[in-house]
Motif scaffolding. Sequence first.
Motif, PDB file in Angstrom:
ATOM      1  N   VAL A 131      35.405  28.403  23.276  1.00 45.02           N
ATOM      2  CA  VAL A 131      35.143  28.448  21.885  1.00 45.02           C
ATOM      3  C   VAL A 131      36.476  28.043  20.962  1.00 45.02           C
ATOM      4  CG1 VAL A 131      34.590  30.041  19.822  1.00 45.02           C
ATOM      5  CG2 VAL A 131      33.297  29.990  22.001  1.00 45.02           C
ATOM      6  N   VAL A 132      37.791  28.733  21.584  1.00 43.98           N
ATOM      7  CA  VAL A 132      38.830  28.514  21.027  1.00 43.98           C
ATOM      8  C   VAL A 132      39.452  27.245  21.050  1.00 43.98           C
ATOM      9  CG1 VAL A 132      39.446  31.029  21.062  1.00 43.98           C
ATOM     10  CG2 VAL A 132      40.337  29.474  22.799  1.00 43.98           C
ATOM     11  N   ILE A 133      39.190  26.377  22.179  1.00 38.03           N
ATOM     12  CA  ILE A 133      39.410  25.141  22.523  1.00 38.03           C
ATOM     13  C   ILE A 133      38.571  24.317  21.349  1.00 38.03           C
ATOM     14  CG2 ILE A 133      39.754  23.259  23.952  1.00 38.03           C
ATOM     15  CD1 ILE A 133      40.526  25.220  25.864  1.00 38.03           C
ATOM     16  N   ALA A 134      37.208  24.380  21.105  1.00 40.30           N
ATOM     17  CA  ALA A 134      36.308  23.620  20.419  1.00 40.30           C
ATOM     18  C   ALA A 134      36.659  23.727  19.114  1.00 40.30           C
ATOM     19  CB  ALA A 134      34.779  24.542  20.838  1.00 40.30           C
ATOM     20  N   TRP A 135      37.640  24.496  18.608  1.00 38.67           N
ATOM     21  CA  TRP A 135      37.925  24.138  17.203  1.00 38.67           C
ATOM     22  C   TRP A 135      38.619  23.004  16.981  1.00 38.67           C
ATOM     23  CZ3 TRP A 135      35.283  27.366  14.413  1.00 38.67           C
ATOM     24  CH2 TRP A 135      35.097  28.670  14.764  1.00 38.67           C
ATOM     25  N   LEU A 136      39.130  22.357  17.933  1.00 42.00           N
ATOM     26  CA  LEU A 136      40.206  21.257  17.854  1.00 42.00           C
ATOM     27  C   LEU A 136      39.630  20.057  17.235  1.00 42.00           C
ATOM     28  CD1 LEU A 136      42.570  21.752  20.884  1.00 42.00           C
ATOM     29  CD2 LEU A 136      43.437  21.171  18.390  1.00 42.00           C
ATOM     30  N   PRO A 137      38.380  19.435  17.794  1.00 42.06           N
ATOM     31  CA  PRO A 137      37.815  18.089  17.352  1.00 42.06           C
ATOM     32  C   PRO A 137      37.566  18.350  15.757  1.00 42.06           C
ATOM     33  CG  PRO A 137      36.886  18.726  19.451  1.00 42.06           C
ATOM     34  CD  PRO A 137      37.697  19.798  19.060  1.00 42.06           C
ATOM     35  N   GLY A 138      37.031  19.458  15.212  1.00 41.24           N
ATOM     36  CA  GLY A 138      36.777  19.544  13.991  1.00 41.24           C
ATOM     37  C   GLY A 138      37.976  19.545  13.050  1.00 41.24           C
ATOM     38  N   MET A 139      39.410  20.231  13.540  1.00 39.64           N
ATOM     39  CA  MET A 139      40.233  20.353  12.847  1.00 39.64           C
ATOM     40  C   MET A 139      41.042  18.700  12.587  1.00 39.64           C
ATOM     41  SD  MET A 139      41.850  23.842  14.624  1.00 39.64           S
ATOM     42  CE  MET A 139      43.382  23.358  14.265  1.00 39.64           C
ATOM     43  N   LEU A 140      40.727  18.091  13.721  1.00 37.19           N
ATOM     44  CA  LEU A 140      41.606  16.615  13.915  1.00 37.19           C
ATOM     45  C   LEU A 140      40.597  15.758  12.963  1.00 37.19           C
ATOM     46  CD1 LEU A 140      42.426  16.717  17.585  1.00 37.19           C
ATOM     47  CD2 LEU A 140      43.886  16.563  15.883  1.00 37.19           C
ATOM     48  N   ALA A 141      39.363  16.214  12.834  1.00 43.66           N
ATOM     49  CA  ALA A 141      38.537  15.045  11.872  1.00 43.66           C
ATOM     50  C   ALA A 141      38.684  15.445  10.670  1.00 43.66           C
ATOM     51  CB  ALA A 141      36.964  15.363  12.248  1.00 43.66           C
TER      52      ALA A 141
ATOM     53  N   GLN B 240      38.446  18.540  27.916  1.00 39.19           N
ATOM     54  CA  GLN B 240      38.556  17.041  28.036  1.00 39.19           C
ATOM     55  C   GLN B 240      38.579  16.346  26.764  1.00 39.19           C
ATOM     56  OE1 GLN B 240      39.382  15.439  31.017  1.00 39.19           O
ATOM     57  NE2 GLN B 240      38.445  16.318  32.753  1.00 39.19           N
ATOM     58  N   GLU B 241      37.421  16.563  26.267  1.00 42.59           N
ATOM     59  CA  GLU B 241      37.424  16.025  24.625  1.00 42.59           C
ATOM     60  C   GLU B 241      38.557  16.373  23.903  1.00 42.59           C
ATOM     61  OE1 GLU B 241      34.466  15.870  20.753  1.00 42.59           O
ATOM     62  OE2 GLU B 241      34.219  17.377  22.339  1.00 42.59           O
ATOM     63  N   ALA B 242      39.029  17.654  23.888  1.00 51.93           N
ATOM     64  CA  ALA B 242      40.217  18.117  22.837  1.00 51.93           C
ATOM     65  C   ALA B 242      41.495  17.245  23.224  1.00 51.93           C
ATOM     66  CB  ALA B 242      40.226  19.496  23.070  1.00 51.93           C
ATOM     67  N   TYR B 243      41.617  17.163  24.686  1.00 49.14           N
ATOM     68  CA  TYR B 243      42.885  16.457  25.499  1.00 49.14           C
ATOM     69  C   TYR B 243      42.737  15.101  25.096  1.00 49.14           C
ATOM     70  CZ  TYR B 243      45.668  14.146  28.862  1.00 49.14           C
ATOM     71  OH  TYR B 243      46.593  13.228  29.407  1.00 49.14           O
ATOM     72  N   ARG B 244      41.600  14.385  24.974  1.00 44.20           N
ATOM     73  CA  ARG B 244      41.604  12.924  24.695  1.00 44.20           C
ATOM     74  C   ARG B 244      42.025  12.667  23.085  1.00 44.20           C
ATOM     75  NH1 ARG B 244      37.921  10.305  22.018  1.00 44.20           N
ATOM     76  NH2 ARG B 244      36.394  11.950  22.124  1.00 44.20           N
ATOM     77  N   LEU B 245      41.459  13.568  22.186  1.00 45.90           N
ATOM     78  CA  LEU B 245      41.796  13.589  20.960  1.00 45.90           C
ATOM     79  C   LEU B 245      43.106  13.827  20.735  1.00 45.90           C
ATOM     80  CD1 LEU B 245      38.516  15.152  19.420  1.00 45.90           C
ATOM     81  CD2 LEU B 245      39.073  12.943  19.353  1.00 45.90           C
ATOM     82  N   CYS B 246      43.686  14.810  21.263  1.00 42.29           N
ATOM     83  CA  CYS B 246      45.103  15.064  20.920  1.00 42.29           C
ATOM     84  C   CYS B 246      46.139  13.882  21.580  1.00 42.29           C
ATOM     85  CB  CYS B 246      45.549  16.407  21.595  1.00 42.29           C
ATOM     86  SG  CYS B 246      44.836  17.833  20.961  1.00 42.29           S
TER      87      CYS B 246
ATOM     88  N   ASP C  66      52.400  22.784  17.539  1.00 43.32           N
ATOM     89  CA  ASP C  66      52.320  24.182  17.531  1.00 43.32           C
ATOM     90  C   ASP C  66      50.991  25.032  17.617  1.00 43.32           C
ATOM     91  OD1 ASP C  66      55.261  24.414  17.271  1.00 43.32           O
ATOM     92  OD2 ASP C  66      54.995  24.767  14.982  1.00 43.32           O
ATOM     93  N   PHE C  67      50.075  24.302  17.099  1.00 41.81           N
ATOM     94  CA  PHE C  67      48.605  24.862  17.341  1.00 41.81           C
ATOM     95  C   PHE C  67      48.333  24.821  19.076  1.00 41.81           C
ATOM     96  CE2 PHE C  67      43.806  24.661  17.747  1.00 41.81           C
ATOM     97  CZ  PHE C  67      43.933  26.032  17.235  1.00 41.81           C
ATOM     98  N   LEU C  68      48.610  23.630  19.487  1.00 45.61           N
ATOM     99  CA  LEU C  68      48.445  23.639  21.048  1.00 45.61           C
ATOM    100  C   LEU C  68      49.191  24.645  21.781  1.00 45.61           C
ATOM    101  CD1 LEU C  68      48.083  19.724  21.526  1.00 45.61           C
ATOM    102  CD2 LEU C  68      46.285  21.195  21.850  1.00 45.61           C
ATOM    103  N   VAL C  69      50.306  24.965  21.378  1.00 44.50           N
ATOM    104  CA  VAL C  69      51.065  26.086  21.912  1.00 44.50           C
ATOM    105  C   VAL C  69      50.124  27.312  22.001  1.00 44.50           C
ATOM    106  CG1 VAL C  69      52.962  27.788  21.869  1.00 44.50           C
ATOM    107  CG2 VAL C  69      53.191  25.275  21.765  1.00 44.50           C
ATOM    108  N   THR C  70      49.318  27.885  20.905  1.00 42.85           N
ATOM    109  CA  THR C  70      48.595  28.769  20.851  1.00 42.85           C
ATOM    110  C   THR C  70      47.426  28.796  22.014  1.00 42.85           C
ATOM    111  OG1 THR C  70      47.110  28.108  18.970  1.00 42.85           O
ATOM    112  CG2 THR C  70      49.149  29.199  18.603  1.00 42.85           C
ATOM    113  N   ARG C  71      46.941  27.446  22.101  1.00 39.81           N
ATOM    114  CA  ARG C  71      45.772  27.045  22.927  1.00 39.81           C
ATOM    115  C   ARG C  71      46.190  27.207  24.485  1.00 39.81           C
ATOM    116  NH1 ARG C  71      42.451  28.865  19.643  1.00 39.81           N
ATOM    117  NH2 ARG C  71      44.500  29.679  18.820  1.00 39.81           N
ATOM    118  N   VAL C  72      47.576  27.023  24.502  1.00 35.58           N
ATOM    119  CA  VAL C  72      47.986  27.168  26.249  1.00 35.58           C
ATOM    120  C   VAL C  72      47.972  28.465  26.526  1.00 35.58           C
ATOM    121  CG1 VAL C  72      50.015  26.786  27.477  1.00 35.58           C
ATOM    122  CG2 VAL C  72      49.180  24.528  25.977  1.00 35.58           C
TER     123      VAL C  72
END
Length: 227
Positions: A49-59, A114-120, A141-147
């Motif tokens: 779930v916490v990784i799934a926020w990324l596509p919407g943030m990037l869109a 995998q989708e988040a990685y591709r977009l980033c 910085d946000f990706l640091v929090t996901r790591v």
Amino acid sequence: MNQGRVVEAFRLEAGRLTQAMTGVAQAEWRLPTRCTPWTVGELLAHVRVVIAWLPGMLAAPAPPRPEVSATEYYRPDARFAPGTNAARIALAQHDAAQQADGDGLVEGFDATWQEAYRLCQAEPDSRVVRTRHGDPMLLSDFLVTRVVELAIHGLDLADALGREPWLTPQAASVVQELLLGPDSTASLEQLGWGQLRFLRKATGRDPIGEGELAEVGRLGIRWITLG
């Protein structure tokens, strides 16, 4: 931190987590974790779930400038309040319940990262995103929090399953630098702790004695707030 370094740490740690959770027995998915009240399955769902926020943030449109660092993201405000934690717990439980079995949990997690990685990978180093808490942050910085989520909850899952930690050196290095700053290696040497021991103590996974706490204070180390 350099975005390429953080994206690579994200990829390696997420991939290692996928490998580690593949083949987990059905009964093991219901084992308790230290992240009460989550089971193994629900904790993996939380990480998804916490990784799934990324596509919407990037869109979404990028904020004009970053205002919050990775360290400041963990400030003790409403994001760690009881109501927010309760919603976080319920969301992961609901997400886990949507899957028929453990295989579905792993497949969902794998597809999400995998989708988040591709977009980033396609984003420039200057990319700014807005988190669900409203923080304008550099994507790196946000990706640091996901790591952090991948690495620390990976330790929780390994402990719940009775396995040796699978933490990658790249993710461990990112979390260590977040906690100790750019001179993290020197600080760790002064503490006299190994990297894994430090990460466990700094995130509340292992107890810390009074003498150890005094040494942490003497070195000017400040722990981040974790829910």
